[in-house]
Write a protein that holds these residues in place. Sequence first.
Motif, short mmCIF file in Angstrom:
data_model
loop_
_atom_site.label_atom_id
_atom_site.label_comp_id
_atom_site.label_asym_id
_atom_site.label_seq_id
_atom_site.Cartn_x
_atom_site.Cartn_y
_atom_site.Cartn_z
N PHE A 29 -11.50 -25.62 14.47
CA PHE A 29 -12.87 -26.66 14.86
C PHE A 29 -12.53 -27.04 16.48
N SER A 30 -11.27 -27.22 16.64
CA SER A 30 -11.16 -27.59 18.24
C SER A 30 -11.63 -26.59 19.34
N ASP A 31 -11.81 -25.39 18.86
CA ASP A 31 -12.34 -24.41 19.73
C ASP A 31 -13.83 -24.33 19.74
N LEU A 32 -14.66 -25.17 19.09
CA LEU A 32 -15.91 -24.87 18.89
C LEU A 32 -16.68 -25.85 19.84
N CYS A 33 -17.76 -25.43 20.23
CA CYS A 33 -18.89 -26.05 20.90
C CYS A 33 -19.80 -26.38 19.69
N ILE A 34 -20.11 -27.51 19.45
CA ILE A 34 -21.02 -27.89 18.41
C ILE A 34 -22.53 -28.56 19.02
N GLY A 35 -23.42 -27.88 18.51
CA GLY A 35 -24.91 -28.33 19.11
C GLY A 35 -25.72 -29.04 18.26
N TRP A 36 -26.40 -30.08 18.55
CA TRP A 36 -27.45 -30.47 17.60
C TRP A 36 -28.60 -30.05 18.26
N PHE A 37 -29.68 -29.49 17.51
CA PHE A 37 -30.84 -28.84 18.02
C PHE A 37 -32.12 -29.64 16.93
N ARG A 38 -33.44 -29.71 17.47
CA ARG A 38 -34.44 -29.89 16.65
C ARG A 38 -35.61 -29.20 16.92
N GLU A 44 -41.18 -25.68 20.29
CA GLU A 44 -40.00 -25.09 20.33
C GLU A 44 -38.94 -25.82 20.02
N ARG A 45 -37.92 -25.01 19.80
CA ARG A 45 -36.60 -25.68 19.24
C ARG A 45 -35.94 -26.35 20.62
N GLU A 46 -35.38 -27.46 20.43
CA GLU A 46 -34.96 -28.07 21.79
C GLU A 46 -33.38 -28.60 21.39
N VAL A 47 -32.71 -28.84 22.31
CA VAL A 47 -31.35 -29.29 22.02
C VAL A 47 -31.55 -30.76 22.41
N VAL A 48 -30.50 -31.28 21.47
CA VAL A 48 -30.48 -32.99 21.50
C VAL A 48 -29.26 -33.19 22.02
N ALA A 49 -28.18 -32.84 21.54
CA ALA A 49 -26.84 -33.18 22.09
C ALA A 49 -25.72 -31.93 21.70
N THR A 50 -24.77 -31.92 22.55
CA THR A 50 -23.57 -31.09 22.30
C THR A 50 -22.34 -31.70 22.53
N VAL A 51 -21.32 -31.04 22.09
CA VAL A 51 -19.92 -31.60 22.00
C VAL A 51 -18.94 -30.15 22.06
N TYR A 52 -18.03 -30.11 23.14
CA TYR A 52 -16.94 -29.26 22.98
C TYR A 52 -15.92 -30.05 22.26
N ASN A 53 -15.25 -29.60 21.17
CA ASN A 53 -14.67 -30.31 20.32
C ASN A 53 -13.19 -30.59 21.04
N ARG A 54 -12.45 -29.72 21.63
CA ARG A 54 -11.39 -29.82 22.11
C ARG A 54 -11.15 -30.98 23.09
N ALA A 55 -12.19 -31.06 24.00
CA ALA A 55 -11.95 -31.93 25.16
C ALA A 55 -13.00 -33.19 24.96
N PHE A 56 -13.51 -33.19 23.83
CA PHE A 56 -14.76 -34.14 23.67
C PHE A 56 -15.68 -34.34 24.89
N THR A 91 -39.30 -37.12 14.86
CA THR A 91 -39.53 -36.44 13.71
C THR A 91 -39.26 -34.96 13.92
N ALA A 92 -38.63 -34.37 13.17
CA ALA A 92 -38.28 -32.97 13.36
C ALA A 92 -37.18 -32.38 12.37
N THR A 93 -36.91 -30.98 12.17
CA THR A 93 -35.94 -30.53 11.48
C THR A 93 -34.84 -30.67 12.57
N TYR A 94 -33.58 -30.99 12.03
CA TYR A 94 -32.39 -31.16 13.08
C TYR A 94 -31.38 -30.00 12.35
N TYR A 95 -30.98 -29.12 13.40
CA TYR A 95 -30.24 -28.22 13.16
C TYR A 95 -28.66 -28.31 13.91
N CYS A 96 -27.73 -28.25 13.20
CA CYS A 96 -26.63 -28.02 13.80
C CYS A 96 -25.95 -26.70 13.94
N ALA A 97 -25.57 -26.33 15.16
CA ALA A 97 -25.21 -24.89 15.65
C ALA A 97 -23.94 -25.01 16.09
#
Length: 125
Positions: A29-38, A44-56, A91-97
């Motif tokens: 988990f700590s080595d992942l960058c998690i992104g939220w897109f919608r 087009e799909r667009e980014v909402v927010a991202t986080v690099y878990n190790r360093a937050f 309003t959109a479909t939100y995806y975790c990546a």
Amino acid sequence: QMQLEESGGGSVQTGGSLKLSCAASGYPFSDLCIGWFRQAPGKEREVVATVYNRAFNTYYADSMKGRAAISQDVARNTVSLQMNRLKPEDTATYYCAAKSSPACREVNDATFTDWGQGTQVTVAS
């Protein structure tokens, strides 16, 4: 194999709040960058927010700055996105990546290797 499972979508009135969660498995988990897109219909799909878990290290799209906050539950390998003061245009479909890279400010969705199934967010006017 990495798996991502979203939860927490739904319908709210303008000005309301929702919290989306993304549970990750199959990779440290700590080595992942998690992104939220919608993606809204016809857009087009667009980014909402991202986080690099190790360093937050977090990134928020301009459209969500001041209205969204990412949090982690390391024990549950979960990243959550709290969204407040929601608008109809949210309003959109939100995806975790996810991607196994600290390059979380590289928000091009093509750089994310694994995706959840999506969860619908509907904001009524």
